[in-house]
Scaffold this motif. Sequence first.
Motif, mmCIF file in Angstrom:
data_model
loop_
_atom_site.group_PDB
_atom_site.id
_atom_site.type_symbol
_atom_site.label_atom_id
_atom_site.label_comp_id
_atom_site.label_asym_id
_atom_site.label_seq_id
_atom_site.Cartn_x
_atom_site.Cartn_y
_atom_site.Cartn_z
ATOM 1 N N MET A 1 34.993 -42.916 58.427
ATOM 2 C CA MET A 1 34.821 -44.189 59.140
ATOM 3 C C MET A 1 33.929 -45.115 58.319
ATOM 4 O O MET A 1 32.867 -44.697 57.841
ATOM 5 C CB MET A 1 34.193 -43.946 60.518
ATOM 6 C CG MET A 1 33.901 -45.219 61.307
ATOM 7 S SD MET A 1 33.131 -44.922 62.900
ATOM 8 C CE MET A 1 34.477 -44.087 63.753
ATOM 9 N N PRO A 2 34.356 -46.376 58.126
ATOM 10 C CA PRO A 2 33.522 -47.309 57.374
ATOM 11 C C PRO A 2 32.207 -47.589 58.100
ATOM 12 O O PRO A 2 32.106 -47.435 59.318
ATOM 13 C CB PRO A 2 34.394 -48.566 57.292
ATOM 14 C CG PRO A 2 35.337 -48.458 58.445
ATOM 15 C CD PRO A 2 35.595 -46.993 58.609
ATOM 16 N N ALA A 3 31.206 -48.034 57.341
ATOM 17 C CA ALA A 3 29.886 -48.297 57.915
ATOM 18 C C ALA A 3 29.942 -49.421 58.949
ATOM 19 O O ALA A 3 29.209 -49.394 59.942
ATOM 20 C CB ALA A 3 28.907 -48.647 56.805
ATOM 21 N N PHE A 4 30.802 -50.406 58.725
ATOM 22 C CA PHE A 4 30.937 -51.514 59.664
ATOM 23 C C PHE A 4 32.244 -52.240 59.390
ATOM 24 O O PHE A 4 32.916 -51.989 58.378
ATOM 25 C CB PHE A 4 29.753 -52.490 59.565
ATOM 26 C CG PHE A 4 29.558 -53.086 58.201
ATOM 27 C CD1 PHE A 4 30.283 -54.190 57.775
ATOM 28 C CD2 PHE A 4 28.635 -52.532 57.322
ATOM 29 C CE1 PHE A 4 30.113 -54.725 56.515
ATOM 30 C CE2 PHE A 4 28.447 -53.067 56.047
ATOM 31 C CZ PHE A 4 29.191 -54.168 55.652
ATOM 32 N N THR A 5 32.592 -53.156 60.289
ATOM 33 C CA THR A 5 33.774 -54.003 60.119
ATOM 34 C C THR A 5 33.326 -55.448 59.973
ATOM 35 O O THR A 5 32.485 -55.925 60.739
ATOM 36 C CB THR A 5 34.720 -53.875 61.324
ATOM 37 O OG1 THR A 5 35.143 -52.517 61.446
ATOM 38 C CG2 THR A 5 35.943 -54.764 61.150
ATOM 39 N N LEU A 6 33.888 -56.108 58.992
ATOM 40 C CA LEU A 6 33.629 -57.533 58.790
ATOM 41 C C LEU A 6 34.874 -58.298 59.217
ATOM 42 O O LEU A 6 35.956 -58.129 58.648
ATOM 43 C CB LEU A 6 33.316 -57.817 57.322
ATOM 44 C CG LEU A 6 33.283 -59.288 56.884
ATOM 45 C CD1 LEU A 6 32.198 -60.055 57.628
ATOM 46 C CD2 LEU A 6 33.087 -59.399 55.379
ATOM 47 N N TYR A 7 34.730 -59.120 60.246
ATOM 48 C CA TYR A 7 35.816 -59.997 60.682
ATOM 49 C C TYR A 7 35.630 -61.348 59.993
ATOM 50 O O TYR A 7 34.575 -61.985 60.122
ATOM 51 C CB TYR A 7 35.789 -60.182 62.206
ATOM 52 C CG TYR A 7 36.158 -58.935 62.967
ATOM 53 C CD1 TYR A 7 37.481 -58.691 63.330
ATOM 54 C CD2 TYR A 7 35.182 -57.997 63.308
ATOM 55 C CE1 TYR A 7 37.823 -57.539 64.020
ATOM 56 C CE2 TYR A 7 35.519 -56.835 63.996
ATOM 57 C CZ TYR A 7 36.840 -56.611 64.349
ATOM 58 O OH TYR A 7 37.178 -55.465 65.021
ATOM 59 N N GLY A 8 36.640 -61.764 59.248
ATOM 60 C CA GLY A 8 36.538 -63.012 58.513
ATOM 61 C C GLY A 8 37.899 -63.548 58.159
ATOM 62 O O GLY A 8 38.916 -63.116 58.715
ATOM 63 N N ALA A 9 37.932 -64.486 57.226
ATOM 64 C CA ALA A 9 39.205 -65.105 56.840
ATOM 65 C C ALA A 9 39.170 -65.459 55.367
ATOM 66 O O ALA A 9 38.116 -65.809 54.818
ATOM 67 C CB ALA A 9 39.471 -66.361 57.671
ATOM 68 N N ARG A 10 40.324 -65.364 54.727
ATOM 69 C CA ARG A 10 40.469 -65.820 53.355
ATOM 70 C C ARG A 10 40.280 -67.329 53.322
ATOM 71 O O ARG A 10 40.796 -68.053 54.162
ATOM 72 C CB ARG A 10 41.860 -65.479 52.809
ATOM 73 C CG ARG A 10 42.155 -64.000 52.741
ATOM 74 C CD ARG A 10 41.314 -63.290 51.703
ATOM 75 N NE ARG A 10 41.731 -61.894 51.529
ATOM 76 C CZ ARG A 10 41.008 -60.986 50.898
ATOM 77 N NH1 ARG A 10 39.846 -61.326 50.363
ATOM 78 N NH2 ARG A 10 41.445 -59.750 50.779
ATOM 79 N N GLY A 11 39.531 -67.804 52.352
ATOM 80 C CA GLY A 11 39.301 -69.233 52.240
ATOM 81 C C GLY A 11 38.168 -69.752 53.102
ATOM 82 O O GLY A 11 37.831 -70.931 53.042
ATOM 83 N N SER A 12 37.553 -68.875 53.896
ATOM 84 C CA SER A 12 36.417 -69.273 54.721
ATOM 85 C C SER A 12 35.145 -69.179 53.885
ATOM 86 O O SER A 12 34.789 -68.103 53.403
ATOM 87 C CB SER A 12 36.309 -68.352 55.947
ATOM 88 O OG SER A 12 34.994 -68.372 56.482
ATOM 89 N N THR A 13 34.454 -70.303 53.707
ATOM 90 C CA THR A 13 33.234 -70.285 52.906
ATOM 91 C C THR A 13 32.164 -69.412 53.546
ATOM 92 O O THR A 13 31.378 -68.767 52.841
ATOM 93 C CB THR A 13 32.693 -71.714 52.692
ATOM 94 O OG1 THR A 13 32.523 -72.354 53.958
ATOM 95 C CG2 THR A 13 33.654 -72.532 51.841
ATOM 96 N N ASN A 14 32.125 -69.370 54.865
ATOM 97 C CA ASN A 14 31.145 -68.526 55.542
ATOM 98 C C ASN A 14 31.434 -67.043 55.317
ATOM 99 O O ASN A 14 30.521 -66.245 55.086
ATOM 100 C CB ASN A 14 31.109 -68.845 57.037
ATOM 101 C CG ASN A 14 30.560 -70.222 57.320
ATOM 102 O OD1 ASN A 14 29.665 -70.704 56.622
ATOM 103 N ND2 ASN A 14 31.093 -70.874 58.329
#
Length: 222
Positions: A1-14
Amino acid sequence: MPAFTLYGARGSTNTDRVRLTLAEGGFTDYELVLVNLQKGEHKSEENVNRHPWGKIPVLTFPNDFNLYESRAICKYLARKYAFPLLPRDDDIEAMALFDQAESIETQYFAGPAGSIAFERFAKMFMGLPPNETVVSEALRSVEAFFDVVERSLQENEYMAGKHFTLADIYYIPLIQRLFACGYGEAIISRKALSGWWYRCIGRPAIKALLAADQEAAGAARK
């Protein structure tokens, strides 16, 4: 199991701000889940439960600890996993300079640079024309900001002093966007600022991530 999940988007500067931090830390034990902004997935009930303003990025951990807002995420990751991207806690002067640099980026750069990115880049994908008045005003603010930063960087190699920190990472995604929107001359025309920029993007981890993203973007356009 990964340490955490990152929810994001390609092209999102944040999102890229967080990904750059992870790359610099050499951390790969996480899952990246892409949220489709064009389809409005960031405003879904599921994402609003993660981020009450319906935005990205968000970190979720198996122990139900969630965290949103990119700069807060970057600082948390640097502390949790001991990435060498923050001054030592016992060096109060260096930490004060970092806090100052962080505040400068947030208060004087991110707003106008983000406006240019939205008007010239995001609206293109939305099929909307840019508001030229907004762009012109924002560009004047960015140019004035870079004039001040140019003087500071004549005495310091990085935004918070002698060492590369999160304060430098915070700038990279939006400056990339300025280049993409045709305003790269604002950076490369200033000697100290240009030197800082090439030092940042020449760092091996950052260089590798940016190259991989460029390759992926090129493949997506084919």
